[in-house]
Design a protein around this motif. Structure first.
Motif: not given
Length: 192
Positions: A82-103
């Motif tokens: 159970d849960g082995a094939l589930l993708a991680p929770d979806w994160v909106p692009w704006a938040e991912r981009l913000e995290d990327y820029r901060a990194a």
């Protein structure tokens, strides 16, 4: 899959582990998680998987046992839990981009800080090295540099056709006609 026969071995778990030992590397089969039996003499055994890269997966072995016969393995496979094939929770692009820029900003700041630390040490070493050198050494470096610059000028006017002619046996030089002005630079205005 293997059949286990011998000294009255009638243990489904032992048969299932023997089958898994044939298809999986040693140490990748963990504890028995679940055993379900059916009325027709079939049992389904699940073992924890300790394979790296397969979190949440388990080994599943189907064993058949007929009265008076040794247990036989029907099927053995690695199955997702159970849960082995589930993708991680979806994160909106704006938040991912913000995290990327901060990194990226953090990496750049760390690199700049590291360069400043090394730059201070290198600048001190360079100043010390320049104070120790004689001025004669600097003049000799300038002479060597001028030789390198002049050597490039000698080959600028040679084209590939002339090089091919030289390789073929010589160059027929044409004398410059008097009608053509020599390329001595820009013409000087007449003083009148």
């Amino acid at each position: 899959m293997p059949e286990v026969a011998g000294d009255g071995v009638n243990d489904q778990e032992t048969v299932a582990r023997a089958a898994l030992a044939e298809i999986s590397p040693p140490g990748t089969v963990g504890a028995l998680l679940e055993r379900t039996s059916q009325d027709d003499g079939m049992a389904q055994l699940s073992f924890a998987s300790t394979l790296s890269g397969y979190p949440g997966w388990h080994w599943s072995v189907s064993v058949a046992e007929i009265a008076g016969e040794e247990p036989t393995v029907l099927e053995a496979e690695l199955m997702p839990g159970d849960g082995a094939l589930l993708a991680p929770d979806w994160v909106p692009w704006a938040e991912r981009l913000e995290d990327y820029r901060a990194a990226q900003a953090a990496i750049a700041a760390e690199a700049a800080e590291h360069a400043d630390d090394e730059g201070d040490d290198d600048a001190d070493d360079l100043d010390d090295a320049l104070d120790d050198d004689d001025s004669d050494d600097d003049d000799s470096l300038d002479d060597d540099d001028s030789l390198d610059d002049d050597s490039d000028d000698h080959f600028e006017d040679i084209d590939e056709d002339e090089l091919a002619a030289v390789a073929a046996g010589g160059v027929d030089e044409e004398p410059e006609s008097e009608d053509e002005p020599a390329d001595d630079g820009p013409e000087q205005p007449d003083e009148a």
